[in-house]
Design a protein around this motif. Structure first.
Motif, PDB file in Angstrom:
ATOM      1  N   TRP A   1      28.813  -5.849  -5.918  1.00 32.68           N
ATOM      2  CA  TRP A   1      28.858  -6.992  -5.002  1.00 32.68           C
ATOM      3  C   TRP A   1      29.497  -8.230  -5.623  1.00 32.68           C
ATOM      4  O   TRP A   1      29.853  -9.169  -4.915  1.00 32.68           O
ATOM      5  CB  TRP A   1      27.443  -7.377  -4.569  1.00 32.68           C
ATOM      6  N   GLN A   2      29.574  -8.245  -6.957  1.00 34.75           N
ATOM      7  CA  GLN A   2      30.025  -9.445  -7.674  1.00 34.75           C
ATOM      8  C   GLN A   2      29.115 -10.640  -7.387  1.00 34.75           C
ATOM      9  O   GLN A   2      29.563 -11.785  -7.308  1.00 34.75           O
ATOM     10  CB  GLN A   2      31.480  -9.773  -7.337  1.00 34.75           C
ATOM     11  N   LYS A   3      27.842 -10.327  -7.242  1.00 35.25           N
ATOM     12  CA  LYS A   3      26.808 -11.356  -7.129  1.00 35.25           C
ATOM     13  C   LYS A   3      25.488 -10.680  -7.492  1.00 35.25           C
ATOM     14  O   LYS A   3      25.370  -9.453  -7.400  1.00 35.25           O
ATOM     15  CB  LYS A   3      26.744 -11.955  -5.719  1.00 35.25           C
ATOM     16  N   PRO A   4      24.484 -11.450  -7.901  1.00 31.01           N
ATOM     17  CA  PRO A   4      23.253 -10.815  -8.378  1.00 31.01           C
ATOM     18  C   PRO A   4      22.476 -10.103  -7.273  1.00 31.01           C
ATOM     19  O   PRO A   4      22.319 -10.632  -6.169  1.00 31.01           O
ATOM     20  CB  PRO A   4      22.435 -12.000  -8.930  1.00 31.01           C
ATOM     21  N   ALA A   5      22.011  -8.907  -7.579  1.00 28.42           N
ATOM     22  CA  ALA A   5      20.975  -8.266  -6.772  1.00 28.42           C
ATOM     23  C   ALA A   5      19.643  -8.730  -7.349  1.00 28.42           C
ATOM     24  O   ALA A   5      19.495  -8.895  -8.561  1.00 28.42           O
ATOM     25  CB  ALA A   5      21.086  -6.751  -6.855  1.00 28.42           C
ATOM     26  N   GLU A   6      18.676  -8.962  -6.485  1.00 27.06           N
ATOM     27  CA  GLU A   6      17.410  -9.512  -6.949  1.00 27.06           C
ATOM     28  C   GLU A   6      16.267  -8.939  -6.115  1.00 27.06           C
ATOM     29  O   GLU A   6      16.492  -8.218  -5.134  1.00 27.06           O
ATOM     30  CB  GLU A   6      17.431 -11.034  -6.846  1.00 27.06           C
ATOM     31  N   ALA A   7      15.052  -9.259  -6.524  1.00 28.27           N
ATOM     32  CA  ALA A   7      13.869  -8.760  -5.826  1.00 28.27           C
ATOM     33  C   ALA A   7      13.957  -9.087  -4.339  1.00 28.27           C
ATOM     34  O   ALA A   7      14.241 -10.226  -3.959  1.00 28.27           O
ATOM     35  CB  ALA A   7      12.609  -9.376  -6.420  1.00 28.27           C
ATOM     36  N   GLY A   8      13.742  -8.085  -3.500  1.00 25.88           N
ATOM     37  CA  GLY A   8      13.814  -8.254  -2.058  1.00 25.88           C
ATOM     38  C   GLY A   8      15.187  -7.992  -1.471  1.00 25.88           C
ATOM     39  O   GLY A   8      15.350  -7.972  -0.249  1.00 25.88           O
ATOM     40  N   SER A   9      16.196  -7.767  -2.318  1.00 23.23           N
ATOM     41  CA  SER A   9      17.563  -7.573  -1.825  1.00 23.23           C
ATOM     42  C   SER A   9      17.670  -6.388  -0.870  1.00 23.23           C
ATOM     43  O   SER A   9      18.542  -6.363   0.007  1.00 23.23           O
ATOM     44  CB  SER A   9      18.538  -7.347  -2.992  1.00 23.23           C
ATOM     45  N   PHE A  10      16.800  -5.407  -1.059  1.00 20.13           N
ATOM     46  CA  PHE A  10      16.868  -4.201  -0.228  1.00 20.13           C
ATOM     47  C   PHE A  10      15.746  -4.151   0.808  1.00 20.13           C
ATOM     48  O   PHE A  10      15.440  -3.096   1.350  1.00 20.13           O
ATOM     49  CB  PHE A  10      16.881  -2.958  -1.123  1.00 20.13           C
ATOM     50  N   GLY A  11      15.155  -5.319   1.062  1.00 15.98           N
ATOM     51  CA  GLY A  11      14.095  -5.384   2.056  1.00 15.98           C
ATOM     52  C   GLY A  11      12.828  -4.680   1.616  1.00 15.98           C
ATOM     53  O   GLY A  11      11.977  -4.330   2.434  1.00 15.98           O
ATOM     54  N   GLU A  12      12.700  -4.488   0.296  1.00 17.04           N
ATOM     55  CA  GLU A  12      11.560  -3.738  -0.234  1.00 17.04           C
ATOM     56  C   GLU A  12      10.333  -4.623  -0.400  1.00 17.04           C
ATOM     57  O   GLU A  12      10.443  -5.834  -0.573  1.00 17.04           O
ATOM     58  CB  GLU A  12      11.922  -3.091  -1.575  1.00 17.04           C
ATOM     59  N   ASN A  13       9.157  -3.981  -0.368  1.00 15.28           N
ATOM     60  CA  ASN A  13       7.891  -4.675  -0.618  1.00 15.28           C
ATOM     61  C   ASN A  13       7.556  -4.743  -2.100  1.00 15.28           C
ATOM     62  O   ASN A  13       7.098  -5.772  -2.584  1.00 15.28           O
ATOM     63  CB  ASN A  13       6.737  -3.975   0.102  1.00 15.28           C
ATOM     64  N   PHE A  14       7.759  -3.626  -2.805  1.00 16.12           N
ATOM     65  CA  PHE A  14       7.534  -3.584  -4.254  1.00 16.12           C
ATOM     66  C   PHE A  14       8.890  -3.444  -4.931  1.00 16.12           C
ATOM     67  O   PHE A  14       9.624  -2.485  -4.674  1.00 16.12           O
ATOM     68  CB  PHE A  14       6.691  -2.373  -4.664  1.00 16.12           C
ATOM     69  N   THR A  15       9.221  -4.387  -5.793  1.00 20.83           N
ATOM     70  CA  THR A  15      10.362  -4.221  -6.686  1.00 20.83           C
ATOM     71  C   THR A  15       9.799  -3.766  -8.029  1.00 20.83           C
ATOM     72  O   THR A  15       8.956  -4.464  -8.606  1.00 20.83           O
ATOM     73  CB  THR A  15      11.123  -5.545  -6.875  1.00 20.83           C
ATOM     74  N   VAL A  16      10.223  -2.596  -8.504  1.00 18.23           N
ATOM     75  CA  VAL A  16       9.611  -1.998  -9.691  1.00 18.23           C
ATOM     76  C   VAL A  16      10.632  -1.838 -10.808  1.00 18.23           C
ATOM     77  O   VAL A  16      11.843  -1.847 -10.572  1.00 18.23           O
ATOM     78  CB  VAL A  16       8.974  -0.623  -9.366  1.00 18.23           C
ATOM     79  N   THR A  17      10.127  -1.677 -12.008  1.00 20.11           N
ATOM     80  CA  THR A  17      10.963  -1.398 -13.176  1.00 20.11           C
ATOM     81  C   THR A  17      10.495  -0.092 -13.804  1.00 20.11           C
ATOM     82  O   THR A  17       9.406   0.406 -13.514  1.00 20.11           O
ATOM     83  CB  THR A  17      10.857  -2.525 -14.219  1.00 20.11           C
ATOM     84  N   GLN A  18      11.348   0.458 -14.659  1.00 19.37           N
ATOM     85  CA  GLN A  18      11.016   1.624 -15.478  1.00 19.37           C
ATOM     86  C   GLN A  18      10.676   2.867 -14.660  1.00 19.37           C
ATOM     87  O   GLN A  18      10.027   3.786 -15.170  1.00 19.37           O
ATOM     88  CB  GLN A  18       9.867   1.299 -16.438  1.00 19.37           C
ATOM     89  N   MET A  19      11.118   2.930 -13.421  1.00 21.67           N
ATOM     90  CA  MET A  19      10.984   4.155 -12.638  1.00 21.67           C
ATOM     91  C   MET A  19      12.044   4.152 -11.550  1.00 21.67           C
ATOM     92  O   MET A  19      12.431   3.101 -11.044  1.00 21.67           O
ATOM     93  CB  MET A  19       9.591   4.288 -12.013  1.00 21.67           C
ATOM     94  N   THR A  20      12.543   5.357 -11.240  1.00 18.31           N
ATOM     95  CA  THR A  20      13.539   5.513 -10.177  1.00 18.31           C
ATOM     96  C   THR A  20      13.178   6.736  -9.339  1.00 18.31           C
ATOM     97  O   THR A  20      12.135   7.365  -9.554  1.00 18.31           O
ATOM     98  CB  THR A  20      14.954   5.712 -10.748  1.00 18.31           C
TER      99      THR A  20
END
Length: 214
Positions: A72-91
């Protein structure tokens, strides 16, 4: 990493006005109630395709943010995908349909991959985004709530029970979106009763069509 909720808002999609809850913001680091229908203060505009017990919580991994930020050439951040939980260390590779986890005081279960709709593209002004998310497999996933409780940003998602079938969210995405004629894969996924009802319906129809063609 973040808990995100949103109220219903009106947005224009072409010349049509729609109501959506996709614009979510972080609630801060304090306890918030999680019920069988989702987080306190969160709303969905289309209850046919969003929300309900099988899709109480939408989860997205921040591990994918560098990919989207570069694209996107801009930051993706918490909530960018309309999600309730933004998580790390798991996919999507790390969790399986039917896995049971503890988060805060709540017990949750992986129910299905997230299927992004056109509203995600509308949110970012990128009409092809939903298709791109599906093609990358960076979809996120949904949780159902087995035991209600309070959660807050910083809580760990702790795996309590791995589902014996071991079908990852990534594998479920492959069966649904990529290898659509994989009858063995369809049947293996349908054999997981914890799979969300809407996915079961879709896959049963596909299974019947494939059998008819054979």
């Amino acid at each position: 990493m973040s808990i995100n909720v949103g109220n219903l808002q009106k947005m224009l999609h072409g010349s049509k006005e729609i109501i959506t809850g996709i614009n979510k913001t972080a609630v801060g680091k304090f306890p918030i109630a999680l019920s069988r229908l989702g987080l306190e203060g969160d709303a969905q505009g289309d209850l046919v395709f969003h929300g309900g017990e099988d899709k109480a919580v939408c989860v997205y991994s921040a591990e994918h943010f560098p990919f989207w930020s570069d694209r996107w050439q801009k930051p993706a951040e918490a909530g960018s995908f309309g999600e309730n939980f933004t998580v790390t260390q798991m996919t999507e590779h790390d969790l399986c349909i039917g896995d049971i986890l503890k988060v805060g005081d709540a017990i949750v279960q992986v129910s299905q991959p997230r299927q992004p709709c056109y509203k995600l593209g509308m949110k970012h002004g990128l009409p092809q985004l939903a298709q791109e998310v599906q093609e990358t497999g960076y979809t996120g996933f949904y949780l159902r709530v087995l035991t209600e409780g309070s959660v807050q940003a910083g809580d760990k998602l702790i795996l309590l029970e791995r589902h014996p079938a071991g079908i990852t969210v990534t594998e479920a995405n492959r069966i649904m979106h990529t290898d659509k004629k994989d009858l063995a894969g369809i049947r293996s996924l349908l054999a997981v009763p914890e799979l969300a009802g809407s996915w079961q319906q879709s896959l049963r129809k596909r299974e019947e069509a494939l059998r008819s063609n054979d």
